[in-house]
Design an enzyme around this catalytic site. Structure first.
Site, PDB file in Angstrom:
ATOM      1  CG  ASP A   7      -1.409  -3.595  -3.522  1.00 15.31           C
ATOM      2  OD1 ASP A   7      -1.951  -2.379  -3.894  1.00 15.31           O
ATOM      3  OD2 ASP A   7      -1.127  -3.707  -2.287  1.00 15.31           O
ATOM      4  CG  ASP A   9       1.798   1.680  -1.344  1.00 13.12           C
ATOM      5  OD1 ASP A   9       2.665   2.111  -1.888  1.00 13.12           O
ATOM      6  OD2 ASP A   9       0.176   2.302  -1.460  1.00 13.12           O
ATOM      7  CG  ASP A 182      -0.392  -5.778   1.115  1.00  8.98           C
ATOM      8  OD1 ASP A 182      -0.360  -5.280   2.555  1.00  8.98           O
ATOM      9  OD2 ASP A 182      -0.517  -4.868   0.038  1.00  8.98           O
TER      10      ASP A 182
END
Length: 224
Positions: A7, A9, A182
């Protein structure tokens, strides 16, 4: 194939590039700062809650781009990279990507942010393979605010990675896969890979990871 999926961001970047791009456009006078900030914050809250309508968001997020045109958009993104993104890239994140590359792994960034914002960011990490929200283009060749194909968000990330594998004649059984993220929004892909790594995880993902015995990696402190 050994496959390392990332991922973007708050995983490789300590910022949300989509949100930061929106803020940047207000600083250069493309949008009304008060009205845009209110809508941007609303969408960001929906994203964190897992209730984002990505089609509505992409129309909103690309509205200024559509009005500015390709040349102005490209120049603005160069400034965005220089002033916002590159200063935010952390050596720990670069080192993690490089370790996988040096091990011979196929490295792919898989993000729910659109391709216009993220393609240059993937390049800054030295990653050629990007799965991002693809944008439709109108007869003039410029984006029209709609999404092309399956958006790479939530369960859509699984579908898009499967498309990426199929294009190479592969399936999940043909790869040993790791995914760093995250966000609880990425739970579907976390459950699909061989080695899920909760990276700088939000509170909900941290709890899930702890309960399931998944690796937790606090790569760097988050900033909003």
């Amino acid at each position: 194939m050994t496959l390392a999926l990332f991922d973007l961001d708050h995983t490789l970047l300590p910022i949300d590039s989509d949100y930061a791009w929106g803020v940047f456009t207000t600083t250069i006078g493309w949008t009304d700062p008060v009205a845009f900030a209110q809508r941007n914050d609303e969408f960001f809250a929906h994203y964190k809650a897992g209730t984002l309508d990505i089609h509505d968001y992409v129309r909103f997020a690309t509205d200024a781009l559509r009005q500015q045109g390709a040349a102005n958009a490209a120049q603005a993104h160069d400034r965005f990279m220089d002033t916002v993104v590159r200063p935010a890239i952390r050596p720990e994140a670069l080192a993690l990507v490089r370790r996988h590359q040096q091990a011979g792994d196929a490295v792919v960034i898989v993000t729910a942010t659109n391709e216009f914002v993220t393609r240059p960011i993937a390049g800054a990490f030295g990653v050629d393979e990007l799965i991002a929200v693809e944008l439709e283009r109108g007869p003039d060749g410029w984006i029209n605010g709609e999404i092309r194909g399956v958006p790479s968000a939530r369960e859509g990330k699984v579908a898009r990675v499967e498309q990426w594998l199929a294009a190479r004649g592969l399936g999940w059984r043909d790869v040993e896969s790791t995914f760093y993220t995250d966000s609880i929004n990425d739970l579907a892909l976390m459950e699909k890979v061989d080695h899920p790594v909760a990276t700088n995880p939000d509170d909900r993902l941290r709890a899930v990871a702890a309960g399931r015995g998944w690796r937790i990696l606090d790569l760097f402190p988050k900033i909003s």
